[in-house]
Design a protein around this motif. Structure first.
Motif, PDB file in Angstrom:
ATOM      1  N   THR A  20       0.841  -1.191   0.000  1.00 53.64           N
ATOM      2  CA  THR A  20       0.000   0.000   0.000  1.00 53.64           C
ATOM      3  C   THR A  20       0.879   1.245   0.000  1.00 53.64           C
ATOM      4  OG1 THR A  20      -1.496  -1.265   1.419  1.00 53.64           O
ATOM      5  CG2 THR A  20      -1.981   1.079   1.115  1.00 53.64           C
ATOM      6  N   PRO A  21       0.626   2.198  -0.910  1.00 55.35           N
ATOM      7  CA  PRO A  21       1.447   3.420  -0.912  1.00 55.35           C
ATOM      8  C   PRO A  21       1.239   4.216   0.366  1.00 55.35           C
ATOM      9  CG  PRO A  21      -0.428   3.649  -2.394  1.00 55.35           C
ATOM     10  CD  PRO A  21      -0.402   2.226  -1.959  1.00 55.35           C
ATOM     11  N   TYR A  66       2.221  11.432 -10.051  1.00 54.13           N
ATOM     12  CA  TYR A  66       1.550  10.474  -9.175  1.00 54.13           C
ATOM     13  C   TYR A  66       1.171   9.205  -9.945  1.00 54.13           C
ATOM     14  CZ  TYR A  66       1.080  14.380  -5.881  1.00 54.13           C
ATOM     15  OH  TYR A  66       1.325  15.424  -5.033  1.00 54.13           O
ATOM     16  N   ILE A  67       0.710   9.365 -11.165  1.00 52.32           N
ATOM     17  CA  ILE A  67       0.364   8.201 -11.997  1.00 52.32           C
ATOM     18  C   ILE A  67       1.609   7.352 -12.255  1.00 52.32           C
ATOM     19  CG2 ILE A  67      -0.435   7.454 -14.271  1.00 52.32           C
ATOM     20  CD1 ILE A  67      -2.697   8.470 -12.550  1.00 52.32           C
ATOM     21  N   TYR A  68       2.711   8.017 -12.537  1.00 48.19           N
ATOM     22  CA  TYR A  68       3.965   7.281 -12.752  1.00 48.19           C
ATOM     23  C   TYR A  68       4.348   6.507 -11.490  1.00 48.19           C
ATOM     24  CZ  TYR A  68       8.971   6.444 -13.010  1.00 48.19           C
ATOM     25  OH  TYR A  68      10.214   5.856 -12.961  1.00 48.19           O
ATOM     26  N   GLN A  69       4.206   7.135 -10.328  1.00 49.25           N
ATOM     27  CA  GLN A  69       4.558   6.470  -9.078  1.00 49.25           C
ATOM     28  C   GLN A  69       3.664   5.261  -8.827  1.00 49.25           C
ATOM     29  OE1 GLN A  69       4.365   9.569  -6.130  1.00 49.25           O
ATOM     30  NE2 GLN A  69       6.269  10.538  -6.804  1.00 49.25           N
ATOM     31  N   ILE A  70       2.377   5.372  -9.176  1.00 50.04           N
ATOM     32  CA  ILE A  70       1.458   4.233  -9.028  1.00 50.04           C
ATOM     33  C   ILE A  70       1.866   3.099  -9.961  1.00 50.04           C
ATOM     34  CG2 ILE A  70      -0.908   3.465  -9.468  1.00 50.04           C
ATOM     35  CD1 ILE A  70      -1.785   6.287  -8.469  1.00 50.04           C
ATOM     36  N   ARG A  71       2.189   3.433 -11.195  1.00 48.75           N
ATOM     37  CA  ARG A  71       2.625   2.399 -12.145  1.00 48.75           C
ATOM     38  C   ARG A  71       3.883   1.699 -11.632  1.00 48.75           C
ATOM     39  NH1 ARG A  71       1.342   6.109 -17.380  1.00 48.75           N
ATOM     40  NH2 ARG A  71      -0.491   4.974 -18.137  1.00 48.75           N
ATOM     41  N   LEU A  74       3.057  -0.665  -8.740  1.00 48.58           N
ATOM     42  CA  LEU A  74       2.390  -1.894  -9.163  1.00 48.58           C
ATOM     43  C   LEU A  74       3.347  -2.830  -9.878  1.00 48.58           C
ATOM     44  CD1 LEU A  74      -0.989  -0.369 -10.416  1.00 48.58           C
ATOM     45  CD2 LEU A  74      -0.542  -1.521  -8.244  1.00 48.58           C
ATOM     46  N   VAL A  75       4.260  -2.259 -10.656  1.00 46.57           N
ATOM     47  CA  VAL A  75       5.249  -3.092 -11.354  1.00 46.57           C
ATOM     48  C   VAL A  75       6.177  -3.763 -10.359  1.00 46.57           C
ATOM     49  CG1 VAL A  75       7.272  -3.006 -12.847  1.00 46.57           C
ATOM     50  CG2 VAL A  75       5.159  -1.867 -13.545  1.00 46.57           C
ATOM     51  N   ARG A  76       6.658  -2.996  -9.379  1.00 44.39           N
ATOM     52  CA  ARG A  76       7.549  -3.578  -8.364  1.00 44.39           C
ATOM     53  C   ARG A  76       6.829  -4.661  -7.574  1.00 44.39           C
ATOM     54  NH1 ARG A  76       9.260   1.789  -6.841  1.00 44.39           N
ATOM     55  NH2 ARG A  76       7.971   1.539  -4.966  1.00 44.39           N
ATOM     56  N   ALA A  77       5.570  -4.401  -7.222  1.00 45.25           N
ATOM     57  CA  ALA A  77       4.813  -5.390  -6.450  1.00 45.25           C
ATOM     58  C   ALA A  77       4.602  -6.660  -7.249  1.00 45.25           C
ATOM     59  CB  ALA A  77       3.470  -4.807  -6.034  1.00 45.25           C
ATOM     60  N   GLY A  80       7.598  -7.256 -12.132  1.00 41.89           N
ATOM     61  CA  GLY A  80       7.881  -7.068 -13.548  1.00 41.89           C
ATOM     62  C   GLY A  80       8.694  -5.818 -13.800  1.00 41.89           C
ATOM     63  N   THR A  81       8.671  -5.366 -15.061  1.00 40.28           N
ATOM     64  CA  THR A  81       9.326  -4.115 -15.442  1.00 40.28           C
ATOM     65  C   THR A  81       8.267  -3.126 -15.878  1.00 40.28           C
ATOM     66  OG1 THR A  81       9.527  -4.674 -17.788  1.00 40.28           O
ATOM     67  CG2 THR A  81      11.262  -5.482 -16.320  1.00 40.28           C
ATOM     68  N   ALA A  82       8.671  -1.888 -16.055  1.00 41.28           N
ATOM     69  CA  ALA A  82       7.717  -0.844 -16.418  1.00 41.28           C
ATOM     70  C   ALA A  82       7.004  -1.167 -17.724  1.00 41.28           C
ATOM     71  CB  ALA A  82       8.430   0.501 -16.523  1.00 41.28           C
ATOM     72  N   HIS A  83       7.669  -1.874 -18.614  1.00 40.55           N
ATOM     73  CA  HIS A  83       7.054  -2.192 -19.898  1.00 40.55           C
ATOM     74  C   HIS A  83       6.022  -3.311 -19.779  1.00 40.55           C
ATOM     75  CE1 HIS A  83       9.819   0.456 -21.947  1.00 40.55           C
ATOM     76  NE2 HIS A  83      10.844  -0.154 -21.374  1.00 40.55           N
ATOM     77  N   ASP A  84       6.047  -4.042 -18.669  1.00 38.68           N
ATOM     78  CA  ASP A  84       5.119  -5.163 -18.498  1.00 38.68           C
ATOM     79  C   ASP A  84       3.735  -4.714 -18.028  1.00 38.68           C
ATOM     80  OD1 ASP A  84       7.145  -6.918 -19.118  1.00 38.68           O
ATOM     81  OD2 ASP A  84       7.759  -7.142 -17.020  1.00 38.68           O
TER      82      ASP A  84
END
Length: 256
Positions: A20-21, A66-71, A74-77, A80-84
């Motif tokens: 959770t952020p 903020y959208i970038y931080q959410i992405r 979610l990728v780290r959780a 995967g990678t940002a492209h996934d």
């Protein structure tokens, strides 16, 4: 699997591990997108949520951050990678948030309530009751209990709270039809204390007491609500409440 909980304290988990952020505004944006999952959330509505009628000049770029931080979260959780990541999509005029079956508790809750409502209308009370019990059990507190809410989140949270009230009413109705009057008395007394001006709840309590062989208590419950409505609102009980009172006096079985 990633899971999101909004029916109570906010949480994002993967296999029971918390992701959770912590940043307040990131939580707001993510919560808003979850309450509008699988729909487009406009950039303007996100800005309204975060800053109301007085956004800063940097509102657009800050929101994009903020959208970038959410992405990234979610990728780290998800490992995967940002492209996934395809969960948060840019969809003009804003963003879309994709959830799958079993990921979002509010989506599951609404599906249960809608299905149970249809089953009740079809007379399938025994199938509706467990669905409603499951729907009510999903709640652990007010919607997004630990998230700062702006005007947009409050509107969407209010809609969910109203659906929670509907689930409660449908569940009580189903249990009454199944003859569970004795089991309901304690819950109804608690609900009446929490919602003293809700005449429908008072009516259900009176009926449950009468059908449990507690006629004197049912009559006393009517006098209590009549006094309360007169003292607090200066009104008399509704026609339905008065009809139930008369049925109890005649020792008839009131309709639920």
């Amino acid at each position: 699997m990633m899971r999101y909980r909004v029916l109570g304290p906010f949480s994002v988990t993967v296999d029971d591990k918390a992701h959770t952020p912590s940043a307040a505004k990131v939580r707001q944006v993510l919560a808003l997108m979850l309450l509008r999952a699988d729909r487009v959330v406009s950039l303007d509505s996100i800005i309204e949520e975060l800053w109301g009628d007085h956004p800063p000049r940097s509102a657009v770029t800050t929101t994009q951050t903020y959208i970038y931080q959410i992405r990234r979260l979610l990728v780290r959780a998800g490992g995967g990678t940002a492209h996934d990541d395809q969960t948060v999509r840019t969809v003009p005029p804003g963003y879309g948030f994709r959830v799958g079956p079993g990921q979002l508790d509010s989506w599951e809750f609404e599906q249960c309530v809608d299905r149970a409502h249809a089953l009740l209308d079809e007379g399938c009370v025994d199938r509706a009751a467990p669905l409603l019990a499951r729907a009510r059990s999903m709640w652990t507190g007010p919607v997004l209990a630990d998230v700062c809410q702006g005007p947009v989140l409050r509107r969407h949270a209010a809609r969910l709270e109203e659906k929670r009230n509907l689930a409660q009413e449908l569940s009580l109705t189903a249990d009454m039809r199944l003859g569970r009057h004795r089991e309901l008395v304690a819950e109804l007394k608690s609900l009446v204390m929490a919602n003293p001006c809700d005449e429908w709840l008072h009516a259900q309590l009176m009926i449950a007491l009468q059908r449990s062989g507690r006629r004197a208590e049912a009559l006393a419950a009517f006098h209590d609500v009549r006094r309360l409505l007169n003292d607090q609102l200066g009104i008399q009980p509704s026609g339905d409440l008065r009809r139930i009172h008369q049925d109890i006096l005649k020792e008839d079985a009131p309709a639920p």
